[in-house]
Design a protein around this motif. Sequence first.
Motif, PDB file in Angstrom:
ATOM      1  N   THR A   1      -7.570  -0.813 -11.500  1.00 33.39           N
ATOM      2  CA  THR A   1      -6.585  -0.287 -12.432  1.00 33.39           C
ATOM      3  C   THR A   1      -5.422   0.330 -11.659  1.00 33.39           C
ATOM      4  O   THR A   1      -5.512   0.559 -10.446  1.00 33.39           O
ATOM      5  CB  THR A   1      -7.196   0.788 -13.330  1.00 33.39           C
ATOM      6  N   GLU A   2      -4.352   0.596 -12.384  1.00 29.37           N
ATOM      7  CA  GLU A   2      -3.190   1.224 -11.747  1.00 29.37           C
ATOM      8  C   GLU A   2      -3.575   2.568 -11.148  1.00 29.37           C
ATOM      9  O   GLU A   2      -3.134   2.930 -10.054  1.00 29.37           O
ATOM     10  CB  GLU A   2      -2.075   1.399 -12.792  1.00 29.37           C
ATOM     11  N   GLY A   3      -4.415   3.327 -11.878  1.00 28.18           N
ATOM     12  CA  GLY A   3      -4.853   4.630 -11.378  1.00 28.18           C
ATOM     13  C   GLY A   3      -5.707   4.510 -10.129  1.00 28.18           C
ATOM     14  O   GLY A   3      -5.594   5.325  -9.198  1.00 28.18           O
ATOM     15  N   GLN A   4      -6.576   3.503 -10.084  1.00 29.37           N
ATOM     16  CA  GLN A   4      -7.400   3.283  -8.895  1.00 29.37           C
ATOM     17  C   GLN A   4      -6.550   2.852  -7.704  1.00 29.37           C
ATOM     18  O   GLN A   4      -6.766   3.303  -6.576  1.00 29.37           O
ATOM     19  CB  GLN A   4      -8.461   2.224  -9.192  1.00 29.37           C
ATOM     20  N   ALA A   5      -5.593   1.981  -7.976  1.00 24.61           N
ATOM     21  CA  ALA A   5      -4.706   1.524  -6.908  1.00 24.61           C
ATOM     22  C   ALA A   5      -3.911   2.689  -6.330  1.00 24.61           C
ATOM     23  O   ALA A   5      -3.781   2.824  -5.105  1.00 24.61           O
ATOM     24  CB  ALA A   5      -3.761   0.449  -7.434  1.00 24.61           C
ATOM     25  N   MET A   6      -3.390   3.548  -7.202  1.00 26.78           N
ATOM     26  CA  MET A   6      -2.591   4.677  -6.729  1.00 26.78           C
ATOM     27  C   MET A   6      -3.446   5.675  -5.953  1.00 26.78           C
ATOM     28  O   MET A   6      -2.979   6.284  -4.990  1.00 26.78           O
ATOM     29  CB  MET A   6      -1.894   5.358  -7.903  1.00 26.78           C
ATOM     30  N   PHE A   7      -4.712   5.851  -6.368  1.00 26.69           N
ATOM     31  CA  PHE A   7      -5.595   6.728  -5.599  1.00 26.69           C
ATOM     32  C   PHE A   7      -5.757   6.206  -4.176  1.00 26.69           C
ATOM     33  O   PHE A   7      -5.618   6.948  -3.197  1.00 26.69           O
ATOM     34  CB  PHE A   7      -6.976   6.837  -6.256  1.00 26.69           C
ATOM     35  N   ALA A   8      -6.060   4.905  -4.058  1.00 28.63           N
ATOM     36  CA  ALA A   8      -6.290   4.318  -2.737  1.00 28.63           C
ATOM     37  C   ALA A   8      -5.028   4.359  -1.875  1.00 28.63           C
ATOM     38  O   ALA A   8      -5.079   4.726  -0.693  1.00 28.63           O
ATOM     39  CB  ALA A   8      -6.779   2.880  -2.893  1.00 28.63           C
ATOM     40  N   LEU A   9      -3.897   3.994  -2.456  1.00 33.75           N
ATOM     41  CA  LEU A   9      -2.636   3.993  -1.698  1.00 33.75           C
ATOM     42  C   LEU A   9      -2.233   5.401  -1.287  1.00 33.75           C
ATOM     43  O   LEU A   9      -1.761   5.623  -0.166  1.00 33.75           O
ATOM     44  CB  LEU A   9      -1.535   3.336  -2.536  1.00 33.75           C
ATOM     45  N   ASP A  10      -2.422   6.357  -2.187  1.00 32.79           N
ATOM     46  CA  ASP A  10      -2.087   7.747  -1.870  1.00 32.79           C
ATOM     47  C   ASP A  10      -3.000   8.280  -0.769  1.00 32.79           C
ATOM     48  O   ASP A  10      -2.544   8.964   0.151  1.00 32.79           O
ATOM     49  CB  ASP A  10      -2.212   8.601  -3.130  1.00 32.79           C
TER      50      ASP A  10
END
Length: 220
Positions: free
Chosen positions: A141-150
């Motif tokens: 999900t977008e939220g999961q992707a942003m967690f990993a990238l952050d």
Amino acid sequence: MSSVDVDGGSAARSVGKKAGRKPAFTSDDVIDAALAEGLDRFTLSAVAQRLGVVTTAIYRLFASREALVVACLDRAAATIRLPERGADWRVVLRLFADECWRVCEDFPGLSRVVYDYAPAFTRIEDVLTEYARCLAVHDKTEGQAMFALDFVGDTVFACHMGVESWRNVDDSGASGFDQVKAVVGSGSIIEPRESWRERGVVDVKVDFILAGLEHRWPEI
């Protein structure tokens, strides 16, 4: 009599400093000068001095130092490589880690600005969007992707800021690494290692993050 006055005036002007146009410069020239000074420490007066102009001349192209910081961040963002659609999620995140490290190396002071200037991360919105799309292929999900990238980006930038402190040299010619080594005894748990001046520790941390993501992808 009047003709003599004209000739005399012309002669006088020829031996004096010729009036001319102010040195021409572009916004790219200003950005180049700011980056040469250091993204985290440049001043408009130092930039102007590099360009051979008065400080007020910079304001023709940039309304403030902050505006110039944003332009420098945009310059750095434009160099970030994007992943290929369909690439394994581990490859995507490793590329992001590599690119975060590279821009820190290519644009000295960037890692500190990322933390000191709150809107800094907004300058890579398009980059983050594309990386998130590549992770979405793997049902993230977008939220999961942003967690990993952050998580990956924050780790790399923070580590690079520490590495810069190891590399910095004081007035006596001693680096941060030398200073620590001088006060920490051999065999100490915090005895500095040569790898601490490079990205060795970063790769270990990124590997740890990827290993954790094998089991769970939190959301933010």
